[in-house]
Design a protein around this motif. Sequence first.
Motif, PDB file in Angstrom:
ATOM      1  N   ILE B  34       0.680  -1.242  -0.215  1.00 38.70           N
ATOM      2  CA  ILE B  34      -0.024  -0.017   0.038  1.00 38.70           C
ATOM      3  C   ILE B  34       0.894   1.309   0.161  1.00 38.70           C
ATOM      4  CG2 ILE B  34      -1.835   1.384   1.180  1.00 38.70           C
ATOM      5  CD1 ILE B  34      -2.583  -1.589   2.313  1.00 38.70           C
ATOM      6  N   GLU B  35       1.849   1.194   0.629  1.00 42.65           N
ATOM      7  CA  GLU B  35       2.797   2.322   0.891  1.00 42.65           C
ATOM      8  C   GLU B  35       3.593   2.576  -0.401  1.00 42.65           C
ATOM      9  OE1 GLU B  35       4.286   2.520   5.504  1.00 42.65           O
ATOM     10  OE2 GLU B  35       5.069   0.901   4.239  1.00 42.65           O
ATOM     11  N   ILE B  36       3.988   1.459  -0.933  1.00 43.34           N
ATOM     12  CA  ILE B  36       4.655   1.561  -2.102  1.00 43.34           C
ATOM     13  C   ILE B  36       3.484   2.000  -3.362  1.00 43.34           C
ATOM     14  CG2 ILE B  36       5.565   0.215  -4.123  1.00 43.34           C
ATOM     15  CD1 ILE B  36       6.430  -1.876  -2.079  1.00 43.34           C
ATOM     16  N   ARG B  37       2.300   1.678  -3.393  1.00 45.29           N
ATOM     17  CA  ARG B  37       1.355   2.238  -4.351  1.00 45.29           C
ATOM     18  C   ARG B  37       1.369   3.708  -4.239  1.00 45.29           C
ATOM     19  NH1 ARG B  37      -3.707   0.595  -6.412  1.00 45.29           N
ATOM     20  NH2 ARG B  37      -3.569  -1.364  -5.780  1.00 45.29           N
ATOM     21  N   LYS B  38       1.128   4.280  -3.207  1.00 36.20           N
ATOM     22  CA  LYS B  38       1.010   5.580  -2.779  1.00 36.20           C
ATOM     23  C   LYS B  38       2.311   6.264  -3.324  1.00 36.20           C
ATOM     24  CE  LYS B  38      -2.445   5.820   0.919  1.00 36.20           C
ATOM     25  NZ  LYS B  38      -2.614   5.431   2.324  1.00 36.20           N
ATOM     26  N   ALA B  39       3.549   5.793  -2.813  1.00 30.39           N
ATOM     27  CA  ALA B  39       4.863   6.505  -3.152  1.00 30.39           C
ATOM     28  C   ALA B  39       4.918   6.694  -4.598  1.00 30.39           C
ATOM     29  CB  ALA B  39       5.792   5.831  -2.730  1.00 30.39           C
ATOM     30  N   VAL B  40       4.629   5.500  -5.381  1.00 34.54           N
ATOM     31  CA  VAL B  40       4.776   5.564  -6.702  1.00 34.54           C
ATOM     32  C   VAL B  40       3.763   6.678  -7.542  1.00 34.54           C
ATOM     33  CG1 VAL B  40       4.568   4.477  -9.059  1.00 34.54           C
ATOM     34  CG2 VAL B  40       5.719   3.471  -7.123  1.00 34.54           C
ATOM     35  N   ASP B  45       2.897  10.646 -10.792  1.00 34.63           N
ATOM     36  CA  ASP B  45       1.750  11.116 -11.057  1.00 34.63           C
ATOM     37  C   ASP B  45       1.263  10.027 -11.902  1.00 34.63           C
ATOM     38  OD1 ASP B  45      -0.443  12.627 -11.451  1.00 34.63           O
ATOM     39  OD2 ASP B  45       0.300  13.780 -12.804  1.00 34.63           O
ATOM     40  N   VAL B  46       0.892   8.656 -11.463  1.00 32.72           N
ATOM     41  CA  VAL B  46       0.343   7.758 -12.516  1.00 32.72           C
ATOM     42  C   VAL B  46      -0.685   6.943 -11.668  1.00 32.72           C
ATOM     43  CG1 VAL B  46       2.046   7.551 -14.071  1.00 32.72           C
ATOM     44  CG2 VAL B  46       2.186   6.300 -11.785  1.00 32.72           C
ATOM     45  N   GLN B  47      -1.311   6.175 -12.333  1.00 32.84           N
ATOM     46  CA  GLN B  47      -2.395   5.368 -11.467  1.00 32.84           C
ATOM     47  C   GLN B  47      -1.847   3.951 -11.376  1.00 32.84           C
ATOM     48  OE1 GLN B  47      -6.444   6.098 -11.693  1.00 32.84           O
ATOM     49  NE2 GLN B  47      -6.378   5.085  -9.690  1.00 32.84           N
ATOM     50  N   VAL B  48      -1.506   3.120 -10.049  1.00 29.82           N
ATOM     51  CA  VAL B  48      -1.097   1.919 -10.144  1.00 29.82           C
ATOM     52  C   VAL B  48      -2.192   1.028  -9.955  1.00 29.82           C
ATOM     53  CG1 VAL B  48       0.405   0.554  -8.632  1.00 29.82           C
ATOM     54  CG2 VAL B  48       0.951   2.668  -9.041  1.00 29.82           C
ATOM     55  N   THR B  49      -2.268  -0.275 -10.778  1.00 32.72           N
ATOM     56  CA  THR B  49      -3.336  -1.097 -10.459  1.00 32.72           C
ATOM     57  C   THR B  49      -3.020  -2.317  -9.632  1.00 32.72           C
ATOM     58  OG1 THR B  49      -2.499  -2.185 -12.581  1.00 32.72           O
ATOM     59  CG2 THR B  49      -4.571  -0.613 -12.846  1.00 32.72           C
ATOM     60  N   SER B  50      -1.633  -2.628  -9.813  1.00 35.09           N
ATOM     61  CA  SER B  50      -1.213  -3.773  -8.803  1.00 35.09           C
ATOM     62  C   SER B  50       0.373  -3.580  -8.514  1.00 35.09           C
ATOM     63  CB  SER B  50      -1.325  -5.144  -9.436  1.00 35.09           C
ATOM     64  OG  SER B  50      -0.330  -5.316 -10.283  1.00 35.09           O
ATOM     65  N   VAL B  51       0.764  -4.294  -7.152  1.00 33.92           N
ATOM     66  CA  VAL B  51       1.946  -4.225  -6.796  1.00 33.92           C
ATOM     67  C   VAL B  51       2.274  -5.655  -6.384  1.00 33.92           C
ATOM     68  CG1 VAL B  51       3.659  -3.180  -5.037  1.00 33.92           C
ATOM     69  CG2 VAL B  51       1.920  -2.124  -5.968  1.00 33.92           C
ATOM     70  N   ASN B  52       3.589  -5.881  -6.936  1.00 32.14           N
ATOM     71  CA  ASN B  52       4.071  -7.349  -6.540  1.00 32.14           C
ATOM     72  C   ASN B  52       5.332  -6.847  -5.758  1.00 32.14           C
ATOM     73  OD1 ASN B  52       2.657  -7.976  -9.280  1.00 32.14           O
ATOM     74  ND2 ASN B  52       2.403  -9.622  -7.886  1.00 32.14           N
ATOM     75  N   LYS B  79      12.203  -5.656  -3.805  1.00 30.89           N
ATOM     76  CA  LYS B  79      12.010  -5.469  -4.974  1.00 30.89           C
ATOM     77  C   LYS B  79      10.460  -5.197  -5.182  1.00 30.89           C
ATOM     78  CE  LYS B  79      13.067  -7.875  -8.752  1.00 30.89           C
ATOM     79  NZ  LYS B  79      14.457  -8.564  -9.559  1.00 30.89           N
ATOM     80  N   ALA B  80      10.082  -4.116  -5.981  1.00 27.66           N
ATOM     81  CA  ALA B  80       8.425  -4.069  -6.141  1.00 27.66           C
ATOM     82  C   ALA B  80       8.402  -3.830  -7.679  1.00 27.66           C
ATOM     83  CB  ALA B  80       7.870  -2.819  -5.321  1.00 27.66           C
ATOM     84  N   ILE B  81       7.528  -4.739  -8.121  1.00 26.90           N
ATOM     85  CA  ILE B  81       7.158  -4.521  -9.578  1.00 26.90           C
ATOM     86  C   ILE B  81       5.652  -3.948  -9.672  1.00 26.90           C
ATOM     87  CG2 ILE B  81       6.562  -5.828 -11.726  1.00 26.90           C
ATOM     88  CD1 ILE B  81       9.523  -6.128 -10.774  1.00 26.90           C
ATOM     89  N   VAL B  82       5.682  -2.804 -10.087  1.00 24.28           N
ATOM     90  CA  VAL B  82       4.303  -1.976 -10.060  1.00 24.28           C
ATOM     91  C   VAL B  82       3.677  -2.192 -11.425  1.00 24.28           C
ATOM     92  CG1 VAL B  82       3.616   0.328  -9.961  1.00 24.28           C
ATOM     93  CG2 VAL B  82       5.236  -0.603  -8.106  1.00 24.28           C
ATOM     94  N   LYS B  83       2.404  -2.486 -11.483  1.00 24.72           N
ATOM     95  CA  LYS B  83       1.840  -2.310 -12.727  1.00 24.72           C
ATOM     96  C   LYS B  83       1.047  -1.127 -12.946  1.00 24.72           C
ATOM     97  CE  LYS B  83      -1.336  -5.322 -15.929  1.00 24.72           C
ATOM     98  NZ  LYS B  83      -0.394  -5.499 -17.072  1.00 24.72           N
ATOM     99  N   LEU B  84       0.968  -0.386 -13.995  1.00 23.89           N
ATOM    100  CA  LEU B  84       0.297   0.921 -14.002  1.00 23.89           C
ATOM    101  C   LEU B  84      -0.789   0.623 -14.901  1.00 23.89           C
ATOM    102  CD1 LEU B  84       3.046   3.165 -15.007  1.00 23.89           C
ATOM    103  CD2 LEU B  84       2.187   2.485 -12.625  1.00 23.89           C
TER     104      LEU B  84
END
Lengths: 456, 96
Positions: B34-40, B45-52, B79-84
């Motif tokens: 959740i923190e990673i999503r918010k930080a990214v 300035d993008v919308q994150v759909t999922s974080v692994n 490591k975090a993989i973020v899908k936008l």
Amino acid sequence: MNISRENIDELNAVIKISVEKEDYEKRVADVLKSYQKKANMPGFRPGKVPAGLIKKMYGNAVLVDEINKIVSENLSSYLSENDLNVLGEPLPNESQEPVDFDSQENFEFSFDIALSPDVEVKLTKREKLPFYKIEITDEMIDGHIKTLTSRFGKSEVVEQAGEESMIKGDIVEVDTDGNEVEGGIRAEDSVISTTVIKDDSEKEKIAGKKSGDSVIFDLRKAFPNDTEISYILKITKEQAAEVNGIYKFTIKEITEYQDPELNQELFDQLFGPGNVTSEDEMKVKVKEDLEKTFEMESEYRFATDAREKLLKKMDIPLPEEFLKRWVRVNNKNKEKEEEKVSEEQIENEFPSMLDDLRWQLIKNYIAKANDIKVEEADLKEFAKKSAKVQFMQYGLTNLPDEHLENYANEMLKNQDQARRMAEGVINEKVTEFIKDSIKVEEKEVSREEFNKLFDK
Amino acid sequence: MSIIIKPLVTEKMTEQGETLNQYGFVVRRDANKIEIRKAVEAMYDVQVTSVNTMRYPGKTKSRYTKSGILSGKTSAFKKAIVKLAEGDKIDFYSNI
């Protein structure tokens, strides 16, 4: 993609092309992708450069390129689809707003085009045009024979010096008593041509002399020219400038140029073996040759006359303003500096350019309306003919057909030349057609009168 | 210290960014998804759909040299993989 046309008047129109994002997006992406595969950038292995980077580097250039391509493709397809006869090329409209490729997504371009006017040529037997034939006089034939045969003439030794002799002998500087000057200039085996002696009284001294005789004459008076003196005395030109006084010339040999004998051998050499057997036949043959060359000139004159007459009769309106602009733009875009012409030149040549264009339109019309086409065989025939003319200029008149054909084929391989030939064929055929469809009055004129026709 | 430590700029991640719209980061070891999503979302300035996320342990590294054995340790990281969301993009090369 939207193309619309607005006619300003009969001859001018504006074509508007609007290009939207969908039209170019895919093409740009494809090109960028191929760039990405090939791009070589430090920090990345080939083919592994990020797409974003490629886009930033080449994106705009590719976009401009692709839009340019799309516009020109659509413009030309539009022109051909709508059967528009355009003069010159479409030019960007002068009021075109500058395009910002960075921020704009949809682009609009407008082009000025000039439409070719409707041309209709009607030729009837009521129109008259003169066809000038050049009269062939006996003098012309004799003159031609002389130039033909002169190559085969020989120099022969004669007894007496005449008006046109070449005299070989020794020359020494002498004093007034006829004794050789000590330390004077002397030359052996120098050659004097009597035709170049300027002074008549000096010329008379030599005339009628025989081999072994000697003549005393004033060298400076006979040959005012330093070059001749230096040649005769075998000294330099600078030395010759100081030469004065009298010289004794001892004649050793007199030769004179003789016209060749008109015999079978000569005829064979000139016209090929067996073609001509007597002097009369040669005259007939020469007359034929002359007729052929003169006919070409007559044809040319007729073509010029026909052009003038039709131009006068038709008076085709042209979008001059546009064409002038087009000429200027073309001139500016020329790559080589030396090919460019000055503004003044454009101004001067413009009227004749317009006439050329009008004539082109008329020709096209006639060709189209009467189904005149260039066939492969015509082209070949024409190439052969022009090859023949070219060789004739070098004095090669009896070339084998095979050779000509090879040369013609070689010429046709060159695209540029082939196109010119095709134009030549059309020209010939159109002229032929004009000749058939109007009343042609044959007029026989003398050479001088014919030449005068071109002075106008 | 912020949540995002650095982006993962590798050929693998570039490829994934172009095809799957996924971007990788090295993040703080105690950060949650959740923190990673918010930080990214805040940083780019993008919308994150999922974080692994995945945790990597540190490893001991040793090397044999003339002057004896050198040994050391690489640090552990997350490591975090973020899908936008579709249409969003992150350009790691924007400042070159």
